[in-house]
Design a protein around this motif. Structure first.
Motif, PDB file in Angstrom:
ATOM      1  N   LEU B  90       0.818  -1.215   0.000  1.00  0.00           N
ATOM      2  CA  LEU B  90       0.000   0.000   0.000  1.00  0.00           C
ATOM      3  C   LEU B  90       0.851   1.263   0.000  1.00  0.00           C
ATOM      4  O   LEU B  90       2.002   1.238   0.437  1.00  0.00           O
ATOM      5  CB  LEU B  90      -0.884   0.028   1.246  1.00  0.00           C
ATOM      6  CG  LEU B  90      -1.823  -1.161   1.440  1.00  0.00           C
ATOM      7  CD1 LEU B  90      -2.355  -1.185   2.854  1.00  0.00           C
ATOM      8  CD2 LEU B  90      -2.966  -1.084   0.453  1.00  0.00           C
ATOM      9  N   ALA B  95      -3.956   6.509   3.115  1.00  0.00           N
ATOM     10  CA  ALA B  95      -4.747   5.800   4.122  1.00  0.00           C
ATOM     11  C   ALA B  95      -5.306   6.763   5.162  1.00  0.00           C
ATOM     12  O   ALA B  95      -6.354   6.512   5.752  1.00  0.00           O
ATOM     13  CB  ALA B  95      -3.882   4.731   4.787  1.00  0.00           C
ATOM     14  N   VAL B 100      -7.609   3.707  -0.381  1.00  0.00           N
ATOM     15  CA  VAL B 100      -6.786   2.513  -0.542  1.00  0.00           C
ATOM     16  C   VAL B 100      -6.036   2.641  -1.867  1.00  0.00           C
ATOM     17  O   VAL B 100      -6.646   2.602  -2.945  1.00  0.00           O
ATOM     18  CB  VAL B 100      -7.652   1.234  -0.547  1.00  0.00           C
ATOM     19  CG1 VAL B 100      -6.781   0.006  -0.739  1.00  0.00           C
ATOM     20  CG2 VAL B 100      -8.435   1.133   0.748  1.00  0.00           C
TER      21      VAL B 100
END
Lengths: 173, 608
Positions: B90, B95, B100
């Motif tokens: 990620l 976040a 996402v």
């Protein structure tokens, strides 16, 4: 079970002696937010902290939650409409766009129609709830309050040891 | 003493409470995100999405998932896709905005069509994806009426009783008759409104009066007045003639429409013949119809699924920067609607920058692997600025080498979203196909399959074809003994064939789609059926025609007469009026000549 007992205790105590009608009413108005809006959201953590930290009746807060939670379920379709109307409003679009692209704010879930609608409805109703509750508590204490205080049920409920824990959050007058 | 506003002694319990909440979040975060992925994935795809395990590695900004299963929406006992492990790296910063952004996704051990341990739960009835699935199913039902291969014996043509209300000829003929009557009525009214007779009468009266008068006795003023009257009447006649011309044009258009209506009635009659023929369950002898009857349904099943996924993509990956509405989270309270507000130069709500996929067909992964790459999959394509692409290719060394090429493109950058996918498979085990209406099925075995589908705005196009050289036909043994002539004939044709080649093409628009299906069997079956059942078919067709004609004859027969009557009336009335106007104009022009030519001393009339 313990939680229910504690809730009943808090309601009884709140109605009778803990705090002034203003403090109880303020607690109820804040608790109404937790009751009216979906529980697991960031703003409810803030509201809960406010109930605990400010010199309002904690029992009043519990009373507000207990009373307004079923109302929240019943009014969800209306909250959805209010929230969706606000989220779809062209005039507010740029504000929502800025807000929901700002760190932390999206975790409030205010971009959900029910969360936003219920929160805004509570915000609008908080002052009327406060005044109505203040009037109701004062009226209750002046009329049937003493009779209930001397009842066996009241004595039994308030005798519980949990009451001691609850006392920690008694409003200071 | 002033009341205290702040309750200082509660600070420690509140901090402890908030710490407890944070600890609980850390303990249960994996479980909560796991449940969210399953819930959001299932509601988005319209089919059950399961994860065996989920682990969030906060320190590495990564997620590890195992045992990903996505159920087949049309077969709850099967998985569409199954992945052994999924790892997502990620981007940490987005976040904080509940976004996402996956920099790299790695799926391994991907399999297709595996059997599920437990049948998948159907998607909730009110979920948008379930509704979309049902809409695409309805779209197939409403737009494609596939012919059926008859089960009845052709030598027992049953009696035929038709309900007039079922025949479109009756409705078309009645509508045309009414139209012819209204056209005639409208013509009469229009001619009356033109006031031809008063114009002609006025002109004739003036011409006659002037004819009886000597211009020399009228003087200059009298002559000028007479000439003015004549010219005014001529102008009036010319105006009326112009109106008559316009009316004639309108009448001709109306008559052309009536003629077209007559053709429509003929076409409706042909459709009614086909409808009546259909009631007789006569065997199909047209090659395209035979292919449609045999392979139309499996073709449509593939196209319906492709349309569903393309429309799903267009729903969840909308073009532009419009707010995106999606169902709220499942909870005891009402879910409501969650709205995402994309912002320029910011990350989208979901972005998969690159996904690498290792996958295998079926259970055998030992002899080779396929590689696939997915890029730019995002909920807000306009923010990412590039279309999402999928490419996959691979070869596996089986008895017949299996070669797969896949390409996909989802371009939602412009106003008109485009989604397209192409698949070419060689040496692939082809699924068994049942023939609707007949107790036969064919196992094509290993063969080649091509599939393509594109949805661009309202326009759709698709192609599905299979070629197999070792196809095996099988018949339901219980019903084989009771095969009729049609079944026997088709069985004789197909059971001897090992080669199977089917080609289906979808085209047009979503509101008016077209489907063409052909196969290597259609001509062979059609010729055989024509040979053995030609006479019976001719009888059946004649019977169907007679049954339709009996009902529609009295409605259709007068139509030509009505149309001829309308044409005749128009020609006669318009001709008569025009003739009268011409004659009146000639009379006036003659008087005009007489009056202007007879002026003494070459006196010229003042210009009028």
């Amino acid at each position: 079970m313990l939680a229910i007992l504690k809730l009943i205790q808090s309601i009884f105590k709140t109605l009778h002696s803990e705090g002034t009608p203003r403090q109880v009413a303020a607690g109820i108005a804040l608790g109404a937010c937790i009751g009216l809006t979906p529980l697991l959201n960031l703003h409810n953590l803030v509201i809960f902290s406010l109930i605990a930290l400010f010199n309002v009746s904690f029992g009043g807060g519990m009373l507000g939650i207990a009373f307004f939670t079923p109302l929240g379920f019943a009014l969800d379709p209306i909250f959805h409409r209010v929230g969706l109307g606000l989220l779809n409003s062209p005039g507010l679009r740029s504000m929502w766009t800025t807000w929901f692209n700002t760190p932390i704010v999206p975790f409030t879930n205010f971009n959900n129609s029910v969360v936003l609608g219920s929160f805004v409805s509570w915000f609008v109703l908080a002052i009327p709830i406060y005044f109505l509750a203040r009037w109701g508590i004062a009226k209750y204490r002046a009329t049937i309050g003493d009779m209930v205080r001397h009842s066996k049920l009241y004595q039994a409920v308030t005798a519980s040891r949990l009451y001691n824990l609850y006392r920690l959050f008694d409003p200071e007058s | 003493m002033a009341k205290k506003i702040f309750r200082w002694k509660a600070i420690v319990p509140v901090v402890l409470f908030l710490t407890l909440v944070a600890v609980l979040w850390i303990i249960f975060a994996d479980r909560i995100i796991h449940s969210q992925i399953e819930s959001i994935g299932s509601s988005t795809l319209g089919t059950e999405l399961d994860l065996a395990s989920f682990q969030l590695r906060e320190a590495d900004a990564a997620m590890d998932m195992k045992g990903l299963q996505i159920a087949n929406p049309s077969d709850p006992k099967k998985n569409l896709i199954e992945a052994r492990t999924v790892t997502a790296d990620l981007v940490a910063l987005p976040a904080a905005e509940a976004k996402v952004v996956i920099e790299r996704l790695t799926l391994s051990g991907l399999r297709f069509g595996t059997t599920r341990e437990h049948p998948a739960r159907p998607a909730p009835k009110d979920s948008p994806s379930r509704k979309l699935w049902e809409q695409t199913q309805d779209w197939v039902k409403q737009n494609f009426a596939l012919p059926k291969i008859a089960m009845q014996r052709v030598d027992t043509v049953k009696s035929l009783v038709l309900d007039p209300t079922q025949l479109s000829t009756v409705k078309a003929a009645e509508a045309l008759a009414a139209k012819a009557d209204s056209t005639r009525q409208a013509l009469t009214q229009s001619l009356q409104s033109l006031q031809v007779k008063p114009v002609v009468d006025s002109a004739t009266t003036l011409a006659n009066r002037l004819a009886k008068t000597d211009p020399g006795k009228l003087g200059v003023t009298g002559v000028a007045s007479a000439v003015t009257d004549v010219k005014r009447n001529i102008d009036q006649i010319e105006q009326t003639e112009k109106q008559l011309e316009d009316l004639e044009k309108d009448v001709n258009s109306s008559l052309a429409l009536l003629n077209q209506g007559l053709k429509d009635v003929d076409e409706a009659r042909q459709r009614d013949y086909a409808f009546a023929k259909g009631l007789l369950n006569l065997p199909l002898v047209s090659a395209p119809e035979i292919s449609q009857a045999m392979f139309g349904q499996p073709s449509l099943d593939y196209f319906q699924k492709a349309l569903y996924y393309a429309q799903l993509a267009q729903r969840y990956l909308p073009p532009g920067l419009r707010p995106l509405h999606r169902p709220g989270p499942k909870r005891l309270r009402m879910a409501g609607t969650t709205v995402d507000f994309p912002k320029e130069h910011e990350y989208p709500k979901f972005l998969l920058e690159r996904g690498d996929i290792d996958f295998a067909f079926g259970a055998d992964t030992s002899k080779g692997q396929f590689k696939a790459a997915l890029t730019g999959l995002t909920t807000q394509p306009a923010l990412y600025g590039k279309p999402a692409t999928l490419t996959a290719s691979g070869k596996i060394a089986l008895a017949t080498p299996l070669v797969v090429e896949l390409k996909g493109l989802s371009d939602h950058l412009g106003d008109v979203p485009k989604d397209q996918a192409e698949a070419q498979l060689q040496g692939v085990p082809l699924p068994k196909l049942s023939v609707p209406g007949l107790p036969f099925s064919v196992s094509p075995g290993v063969g080649n399959a091509d599939f393509s589908f594109a949805l661009s705005g309202d326009r759709i196009s698709g192609k599905w074809s299979i070629v197999a050289n070792h196809a095996e036909w099988s018949a339901d043994s219980a019903s084989q003994a009771s095969f009729g002539l049609v079944e026997n004939t088709i069985w004789r044709v197909v059971s001897g064939l090992n080669q199977l080649a089917v080609n289906a093409e979808l085209g047009g628009t979503i509101s008016a789609p077209t489907l063409k299906v052909s196969s290597n069997l259609d001509n062979a079956i059609a010729n055989q059926l024509r040979a053995i059942a030609g006479e019976e078919l001719a009888k059946g067709e004649a019977k169907a025609k007679a049954a339709v004609d009996k009902i529609v004859a009295d409605k259709v027969a007068p139509l030509q007469g009505k149309l001829d009557g309308a044409k005749g009336q128009a020609a006669q009335q318009l001709g008569l009026d025009r003739k009268q106007l011409d004659e009146a104009q000639k009379l006036l022009e003659a008087q005009l000549q007489r009056y202007t030519g007879g002026l003494p001393g070459g006196i010229k009339l003042p210009k009028l």
